[in-house]
Write a protein that holds these residues in place. Structure first.
Motif, PDB file in Angstrom:
ATOM      1  N   PHE B 733      13.820 -52.128  20.785  1.00  0.00           N
ATOM      2  CA  PHE B 733      14.130 -52.303  22.403  1.00  0.00           C
ATOM      3  C   PHE B 733      13.050 -53.258  22.895  1.00  0.00           C
ATOM      4  CE2 PHE B 733      17.182 -49.409  23.243  1.00  0.00           C
ATOM      5  CZ  PHE B 733      17.534 -49.681  24.510  1.00  0.00           C
ATOM      6  N   LEU B 734      12.122 -53.777  22.298  1.00  0.00           N
ATOM      7  CA  LEU B 734      10.998 -54.518  22.701  1.00  0.00           C
ATOM      8  C   LEU B 734      11.540 -56.072  22.569  1.00  0.00           C
ATOM      9  CD1 LEU B 734       7.318 -53.233  22.097  1.00  0.00           C
ATOM     10  CD2 LEU B 734       8.772 -53.173  24.232  1.00  0.00           C
ATOM     11  N   ARG B 735      12.396 -56.166  21.659  1.00  0.00           N
ATOM     12  CA  ARG B 735      12.983 -57.477  21.362  1.00  0.00           C
ATOM     13  C   ARG B 735      13.421 -58.250  22.633  1.00  0.00           C
ATOM     14  NH1 ARG B 735      17.044 -59.266  16.942  1.00  0.00           N
ATOM     15  NH2 ARG B 735      18.179 -58.097  18.135  1.00  0.00           N
ATOM     16  N   PRO B 736      14.545 -57.336  23.316  1.00  0.00           N
ATOM     17  CA  PRO B 736      15.242 -58.065  24.367  1.00  0.00           C
ATOM     18  C   PRO B 736      14.295 -58.208  25.694  1.00  0.00           C
ATOM     19  CG  PRO B 736      15.938 -55.856  24.000  1.00  0.00           C
ATOM     20  CD  PRO B 736      15.266 -56.329  22.761  1.00  0.00           C
ATOM     21  N   VAL B 737      13.245 -57.375  25.702  1.00  0.00           N
ATOM     22  CA  VAL B 737      12.331 -57.534  26.659  1.00  0.00           C
ATOM     23  C   VAL B 737      11.498 -58.773  26.819  1.00  0.00           C
ATOM     24  CG1 VAL B 737      10.566 -56.330  28.160  1.00  0.00           C
ATOM     25  CG2 VAL B 737      12.385 -55.030  27.238  1.00  0.00           C
ATOM     26  N   LEU B 738      11.101 -59.223  25.576  1.00  0.00           N
ATOM     27  CA  LEU B 738      10.431 -60.129  25.058  1.00  0.00           C
ATOM     28  C   LEU B 738      11.121 -61.470  25.260  1.00  0.00           C
ATOM     29  CD1 LEU B 738       8.507 -59.291  21.917  1.00  0.00           C
ATOM     30  CD2 LEU B 738       7.345 -59.495  24.077  1.00  0.00           C
ATOM     31  N   ILE B 739      12.219 -61.247  24.788  1.00  0.00           N
ATOM     32  CA  ILE B 739      13.258 -62.563  25.187  1.00  0.00           C
ATOM     33  C   ILE B 739      13.358 -62.534  26.728  1.00  0.00           C
ATOM     34  CG2 ILE B 739      15.436 -63.528  24.872  1.00  0.00           C
ATOM     35  CD1 ILE B 739      15.567 -61.874  22.302  1.00  0.00           C
ATOM     36  N   ALA B 740      13.466 -61.707  27.372  1.00  0.00           N
ATOM     37  CA  ALA B 740      13.499 -61.703  28.897  1.00  0.00           C
ATOM     38  C   ALA B 740      12.420 -62.533  29.643  1.00  0.00           C
ATOM     39  CB  ALA B 740      13.623 -60.580  29.538  1.00  0.00           C
ATOM     40  N   ASN B 741      11.337 -62.283  28.947  1.00  0.00           N
ATOM     41  CA  ASN B 741       9.975 -62.779  29.473  1.00  0.00           C
ATOM     42  C   ASN B 741      10.049 -64.482  29.192  1.00  0.00           C
ATOM     43  OD1 ASN B 741       7.748 -61.375  30.485  1.00  0.00           O
ATOM     44  ND2 ASN B 741       7.935 -60.225  28.827  1.00  0.00           N
ATOM     45  N   LEU B 742      10.541 -64.856  28.153  1.00  0.00           N
ATOM     46  CA  LEU B 742      10.671 -66.274  27.995  1.00  0.00           C
ATOM     47  C   LEU B 742      11.583 -66.831  28.884  1.00  0.00           C
ATOM     48  CD1 LEU B 742      10.671 -66.372  23.960  1.00  0.00           C
ATOM     49  CD2 LEU B 742       8.722 -66.730  25.473  1.00  0.00           C
ATOM     50  N   VAL B 743      12.830 -66.088  29.265  1.00  0.00           N
ATOM     51  CA  VAL B 743      13.699 -66.692  30.162  1.00  0.00           C
ATOM     52  C   VAL B 743      13.190 -66.493  31.646  1.00  0.00           C
ATOM     53  CG1 VAL B 743      16.100 -66.610  31.158  1.00  0.00           C
ATOM     54  CG2 VAL B 743      15.594 -65.779  28.785  1.00  0.00           C
ATOM     55  N   ALA B 744      12.393 -65.745  31.929  1.00  0.00           N
ATOM     56  CA  ALA B 744      11.949 -65.398  33.361  1.00  0.00           C
ATOM     57  C   ALA B 744      10.972 -66.451  33.872  1.00  0.00           C
ATOM     58  CB  ALA B 744      11.317 -64.017  33.567  1.00  0.00           C
ATOM     59  N   VAL B 745      10.017 -66.482  32.853  1.00  0.00           N
ATOM     60  CA  VAL B 745       8.809 -67.240  33.415  1.00  0.00           C
ATOM     61  C   VAL B 745       8.868 -68.724  33.935  1.00  0.00           C
ATOM     62  CG1 VAL B 745       6.486 -68.223  32.336  1.00  0.00           C
ATOM     63  CG2 VAL B 745       7.134 -65.841  31.938  1.00  0.00           C
ATOM     64  N   PRO B 746       9.654 -69.513  33.038  1.00  0.00           N
ATOM     65  CA  PRO B 746       9.882 -71.069  33.707  1.00  0.00           C
ATOM     66  C   PRO B 746      10.645 -70.985  34.732  1.00  0.00           C
ATOM     67  CG  PRO B 746      11.060 -70.687  31.609  1.00  0.00           C
ATOM     68  CD  PRO B 746      10.310 -69.474  31.649  1.00  0.00           C
ATOM     69  N   VAL B 747      11.599 -70.034  35.104  1.00  0.00           N
ATOM     70  CA  VAL B 747      12.421 -69.974  36.352  1.00  0.00           C
ATOM     71  C   VAL B 747      11.568 -69.604  37.483  1.00  0.00           C
ATOM     72  CG1 VAL B 747      14.499 -68.921  37.408  1.00  0.00           C
ATOM     73  CG2 VAL B 747      14.646 -69.587  35.145  1.00  0.00           C
ATOM     74  N   ALA B 748      11.206 -68.576  37.296  1.00  0.00           N
ATOM     75  CA  ALA B 748       9.966 -68.132  38.669  1.00  0.00           C
ATOM     76  C   ALA B 748       9.044 -69.194  38.607  1.00  0.00           C
ATOM     77  CB  ALA B 748       9.365 -66.855  37.922  1.00  0.00           C
ATOM     78  N   TYR B 749       8.471 -69.684  37.776  1.00  0.00           N
ATOM     79  CA  TYR B 749       7.419 -70.678  38.071  1.00  0.00           C
ATOM     80  C   TYR B 749       8.118 -71.961  38.975  1.00  0.00           C
ATOM     81  CZ  TYR B 749       3.824 -74.289  37.466  1.00  0.00           C
ATOM     82  OH  TYR B 749       2.868 -75.206  37.750  1.00  0.00           O
ATOM     83  N   LEU B 750       9.194 -72.284  38.564  1.00  0.00           N
ATOM     84  CA  LEU B 750       9.800 -73.435  39.351  1.00  0.00           C
ATOM     85  C   LEU B 750      10.212 -73.144  40.699  1.00  0.00           C
ATOM     86  CD1 LEU B 750      12.471 -75.219  36.623  1.00  0.00           C
ATOM     87  CD2 LEU B 750      10.828 -76.128  38.261  1.00  0.00           C
ATOM     88  N   VAL B 751      10.810 -71.814  40.793  1.00  0.00           N
ATOM     89  CA  VAL B 751      11.236 -71.469  42.403  1.00  0.00           C
ATOM     90  C   VAL B 751       9.952 -71.197  43.100  1.00  0.00           C
ATOM     91  CG1 VAL B 751      12.301 -69.856  43.477  1.00  0.00           C
ATOM     92  CG2 VAL B 751      13.313 -70.491  41.375  1.00  0.00           C
ATOM     93  N   LEU B 752       8.781 -70.729  42.464  1.00  0.00           N
ATOM     94  CA  LEU B 752       7.722 -70.349  43.292  1.00  0.00           C
ATOM     95  C   LEU B 752       7.038 -71.724  43.634  1.00  0.00           C
ATOM     96  CD1 LEU B 752       6.097 -68.033  44.441  1.00  0.00           C
ATOM     97  CD2 LEU B 752       4.593 -67.939  42.492  1.00  0.00           C
TER      98      LEU B 752
END
Ligand SMILES: Nc1ncnc2c1ncn2[C@@H]1O[C@H](COP(=O)(O)OP(=O)(O)O)[C@@H](O)[C@H]1O
Ligand SMILES: [Mg+2]
Lengths: 227, 804
Positions: B733-752
């Motif tokens: 179950f950790l694998r999808p959460v780790l991948i989610a981190n990789l997706v979320a970080v750049p997007v959140a950084y850009l928007v913020l």
């Protein structure tokens, strides 16, 4: 009533091809009580499933009271099952989330043009197997024998002409197994054709005919006069 | 058949409360957030849409292009501009709206109200419905219109046509006859029509020079065009119009419209005129959509996972004669019932929370089943489509199973590798959204905190402000108020100025130059301040001294005089001084006036934190003639008590004028409020999305664990340790959460970072929220899955093996 001609069933997976049934020819008359015997993996369940139209033969013809079931449409087969067949399984297969009464009602759910009251039919089926006092319980609250009797009630509530039972006593102790046998026999006495898979010679002895299968082939079919 | 579907739905719901609860809760919260944020977006974008023919009404706004300043759009315009337009465009339909403060007596109380002075064509633009009276002759001298609420407030009933109302405003205390009663104005408006009367020559004479003075802007001018073409045509001629009428303002042969140009602004667009507000509203609408999206994913995931466990039931139903169609209908029906239940629950949550949201945010959101039927129909449609999606997968997959095989195998089929992949992908999307929301919420909240605690150059706590600009007040009464305030126990200082925190109006000081400098002029803003001004605000001196009487700083009236000023750091930089010391003692030129710099202070930021700091200079007047704002510094007394004491002191000094006391914090709050509101709504959305995400994960984990019970049991029999089993389950179950981190970080950084840019003074983005957000997601995932895995690993293997 039933005529199987040159029925074969092959399972093909990537590399291996399994022949579950090979050139089976079998006729069964109305009112018979047929026991199917044979070692594990010989094709008994496959034969029963084909008789029950939930599996199709790879080759061969299946005539049921003059109708060719081997070529019938899915919808036609569903209707055929609803109107003529009853199934009993080794592991009961009651629906966990429905009460016993509701499980039995399922046996009528998919039948069109029913004459008579559904409620009365359900009551009658429950009385026939002696499960009426458990109508409001859920399956997990019942013993194995009670569950199997409920499953039989579900199979017979629609008054099927053919009852298919795959090792119905396989999960039961001898006392409960005996009860189930008695019910099947009395149903048969009432005119229902019964085909039952069993490993028990004593049960087979109570049938009107024993069909023996070995490695997918029908090796022996013995007509008996019930004791 | 329908009865059986209902029964099965009911039984499955009641017999699996956890699953049904999680599924229902997740979806209904998702729906609630979506609906609330949609209502908010609708509210914000519907300003003035209720005005009949709103699309034909335009505000004539001014675009200022001043040297050394970013271009600035204002909605106000010169008082006499409409008269000048009528000279050149005799058929033009337009009205001005000039807002006055009016004092009304209500029993023994004096109440301050806003009064709108308008032109006779008012109703040709704002065709407001009446509750009583008639539009005919409503706008004549000596007459006044008021809203239903005002009628109730002052007369206790609605039909008050013919009654007399005594009102004191800039024109003095006069009696007016009520000519008509206006229906109350909806909440989605920036226009205030509490008291409406004719804009008479007497009232604009008060503005004497400024009425027809290009470069001034004192009221709103609205015009009406029936077609876009007419509006475009009018707009095309405005530069020439400005050059013709404002010719005397042109300098050195540069056409006047290059510094002041006129633009038609659609009435409906005025509210979200600035791009940041518009972007914020769009963002929130997107958050609503995303929350719904996350909840929908969750719902589909849980429904399909659950349905997979019912393969055996499906097979049995097939043996009983059910057709595939029957089963598809059953699963679709169950999913639709579930979504409908969630819709009802979601709308109930909205109804329950709207009063709170409106109260805290000062909003007027409401769920109006009659007028928003379209939206609700769309919502219902969307939810039903979701139900179909959630039902179609199991309907197709399950009805496609071969009953013979399902019944023969001891395990239920899973829907194959594809199903697992899809579910994993959905978990990734869900967690990516949750992590991004966390980071953004963190950033928004931190920025708002930062703004609240940012150094504004003055001490904002312990500071009360009261406007003393009521027309009824004289120079003497302002002085008596200040004297009275100084005697209130707890008050240390009181001073007067014409500029205060939260004050939107300011005076441009025209163009300033260093003597001998041949370069471009600099445009500075100035404020007149009285004794103790700097000390009262707690301003910080960099070099030199503050202004005071002892140094003879009083500013002379003569145009060619010399005066002393204090400048802020920003002004120092705009003029071109490198250090405060360099600026000290220098003399600036403003036309014929000489301005000597005697002090440099840290900038006083009285305006929105989004705006650039104004380049300011301050000059001294012992007594201010207009626009007096009194500031009071106090200490050692709680704010409500101080408010009471100051109000008492005011009442004693000037009993006929309402006291309008506000704290500096309150006055500044208007700048933080919209962002705080939006941030709160965003946080609510984010929290719910996160919650739904966790619900979804828990559901998925529970499902997977129960599916793998048999595998776990077998592994145990074969001798696997508990630790091995837990890490096996958690790892998957950790694998999808780790991948989610990789997706979320750049997007959140850009928007913020894009959001933060809009603030003049903004926080930096650190790794903290990313680590915390990502870490929390991993922890939550590991904890929920771990807990279930622990249970699975601990259970006796015999039970799992036997029950199959
Ligand atoms: N879905 C299937 N795919 C491949 N082989 C199968 C499948 N179902 C049954 N078989 C094979 O067919 C043979 C007969 O099976 P079955 O009818 O279940 O035997 P029985 O009921 O007599 O124990 C066995 O060898 C079994 O492995
Ligand atoms: Mg078998």
């Amino acid at each position: 009533m039933i005529a199987l001609k040159h029925i074969s069933r092959l399972y093909r997976s990537d590399e291996i091809e399994t022949t579950a049934l090979l050139d089976v020819n079998l006729s069964i008359n109305r009112g018979e009580f047929v026991a199917i015997m044979g070692p594990s993996g010989c094709g008994k369940s496959t034969l029963l499933n084909i008789l029950g139209t939930i599996d199709r033969p790879t080759t061969g013809a299946y005539m049921f009271e003059g109708a060719d079931l081997a070529t019938m449409s899915e919808a036609g087969l569903a209707e055929h099952r609803a109107n003529h067949l009853g199934f009993i399984f080794q592991s009961f297969n009651l629906v966990d989330d429905l009460t016993i009464r509701e499980n039995i009602e399922l046996g009528l759910l998919y039948r069109k043009n029913l004459s008579g009251s559904r409620k009365a039919m359900v009551e009658e089926a429950m009385d026939q197997v002696g499960i009426a006092h458990r109508a409001r319980h859920y399956p997990h609250q019942l013993s194995g024998g009670q569950q199997q009797r409920a499953a039989i009630a579900r199979a017979i509530v629609g008054a099927p002409s053919l009852l298919l039972a795959d090792e119905p006593t396989g999960n039961l102790d001898s006392e409960n197994g005996h009860q189930v046998m008695e019910i099947l026999k009395s149903l048969n006495a009432g005119g229902v054709t019964v085909i039952m898979v069993t490993h028990s010679q004593s049960q087979a002895d109570q049938a009107s005919r024993v069909v023996n299968i070995l490695d997918g082939r029908m090796v022996l079919s013995v007509n008996r006069v019930p004791a | 058949m329908i009865k059986n579907t209902l029964l099965t739905f009911y039984r499955v719901t009641v017999r699996h409360p956890l699953y049904a609860g999680l599924n229902l809760l997740g979806l209904s919260f998702g729906i609630a957030v979506f609906v609330t944020l949609s209502l908010y977006a609708h509210f914000e974008t519907s300003f003035e849409s209720w005005v009949p023919n709103a699309d034909k009404i335009y505000d004539v706004g001014i675009l200022w292009t001043l040297p050394g300043r970013p271009a600035q759009q204002s909605t106000t315009s010169m008082g006499g501009m409409l008269d000048q337009m009528h000279e050149d465009y005799p058929d033009l339909v337009g009205t001005r709206i000039l807002e006055f403060n009016a004092t009304v007596h209500l029993g023994s109380d004096v109440v301050q109200e806003k009064e709108q002075l308008v032109d006779p064509d008012f109703f040709k633009l704002f065709d407001l419905p009446l509750a009583a009276g008639s539009k005919q002759g409503a706008l004549e001298p000596g007459r006044i219109m008021l809203t239903e609420s005002m009628a109730r407030k002052y007369f206790g009933r609605v039909d008050v046509v013919g009654e007399t109302l005594r009102l004191s405003d800039d024109e003095g205390a006069l009696n007016y006859t009520v000519s008509a009663v206006l229906r109350d104005i909806p909440r989605n408006t920036d226009r205030n029509f509490d008291f409406v009367r004719l804009l008479t020559p007497e009232s604009h004479k008060l503005m004497n020079d400024y009425w027809m003075h290009w470069g001034s802007a004192s009221l709103l001018t609205f015009v009406r065009f029936d077609t876009q073409a007419e509006a475009d045509h009018f707009q095309a001629g405005l530069d020439d119009f400005v050059d013709r009428k404002g010719a005397s303002e042109a300098r050195n042969g540069v056409p006047y419209h290059t510094s002041e140009s006129l633009h038609l602004l659609k009435l409906r667009n005025l509210h979200l005129r600035d791009k940041q507000s518009a972007a914020a509203v769009v963002t929130l609408a997107l958050v609503g959509l995303l929350s719904f999206f996350v909840a929908a994913i969750n719902f589909i995931n849980l429904s399909t996972a659950r349905a997979g466990m019912r393969a055996r039931e499906v097979a049995v139903r097939r043996t009983l004669g059910a057709t595939r169609g029957d089963l598809r209908l059953q699963f679709l029906g169950e999913a639709l019932l579930m979504t409908l239940a969630a819709l009802i629950a979601g709308l109930s949550i909205v109804e329950l929370s709207l009063p709170i949201i409106n109260a805290t945010g000062g909003l007027g959101l409401s769920l109006d089943y009659r007028h928003q039927a379209g939206f609700l129909a769309l919502l219902t449609g969307g939810v039903l489509v979701l139900g179909l999606l959630a039902g179609i997968y199991p309907a197709m997959v399950l009805s496609g199973f071969q009953p013979a095989q399902v019944l023969a195998s001891s395990r239920s089929p899973s829907g194959g590798r594809f199903g697992m992949r899809v579910r994993e992908a959905l978990v990734v999307v869900q967690f990516a959204v949750v992590i991004a929301f966390f980071v953004l919420t963190w950033g928004f909240e931190r920025q708002i905190d930062h703004m609240k605690s940012a150094d504004l150059g003055f001490q904002r706590s312990g500071l009360m402000i009261v406007r003393a600009d009521d027309p009824a007040m004289t120079l003497a009464s302002v002085q008596s108020v200040i004297t009275a305030f100084r005697q209130v126990p707890g008050v240390s200082l009181a001073s007067v100025s014409n500029y205060a925190p939260g004050d939107e109006s300011y005076t441009s000081g025209g163009n300033i130059k260093l003597p001998g400098d041949t370069g471009a002029e600099t445009n500075l803003t100035y404020a007149a301040v009285g004794p103790d001004f700097f000390a009262t605000y707690g301003a910080r001196l960099v070099v030199g001294r503050f202004l005071d009487e002892a140094h003879g700083d009083e500013t002379p009236v003569a145009e060619d005089s010399s005066e002393t000023i204090v400048i802020g750091r920003k002004a120092m930089q705009s003029i071109g001084f490198r250090t405060p010391e360099e600026a000290l003692g220098k003399t600036l030129r403003q036309g014929k006036r000489a301005l000597q710099i005697v002090g440099v202070i840290e900038d006083l930021n009285f305006r929105s934190p989004k705006d650039e700091t104004l380049p300011m200079f301050y000059y001294f007047h012992r007594e201010l003639k207009n626009n007096q704002i009194v500031a009071i510094r106090y200490d050692g007394v709680a704010e409500p008590e101080m408010r009471r004491r100051l109000t008492d002191a005011w009442r004693q000094a000037v009993p006929d004028v309402p006291a309008k006391l506000v704290s500096a914090d309150e006055n500044l709050d208007q700048y933080y409020k919209p962002d705080r509101n939006r941030s709160n709504l965003f946080s609510a959305g984010a929290v719910v999305a996160a919650l739904v995400g966790c619900i979804g994960l828990y559901g998925m984990a529970a499902f997977t664990a129960s599916r793998r019970m048999l595998e776990v049991a077998v592994r145990k029999v074969l001798g696997a340790s508990r630790r091995m089993l837990i890490s096996l389950l958690v790892g998957s179950f950790l694998r999808p959460v780790l991948i989610a981190n990789l997706v979320a970080v750049p997007v959140a950084y850009l928007v913020l970072s894009k959001w933060l840019i809009q603030f003049n003074d903004h926080i930096g983005i650190t790794a903290v929220p990313f680590l915390v957000g990502g870490g929390t997601a991993i922890l939550v995932a590991a904890a929920t899955v771990g807990m279930l895995a622990w249970n699975a690993a601990n259970s006796a293997p015999g039970r799992a093996l036997r029950s199959e």
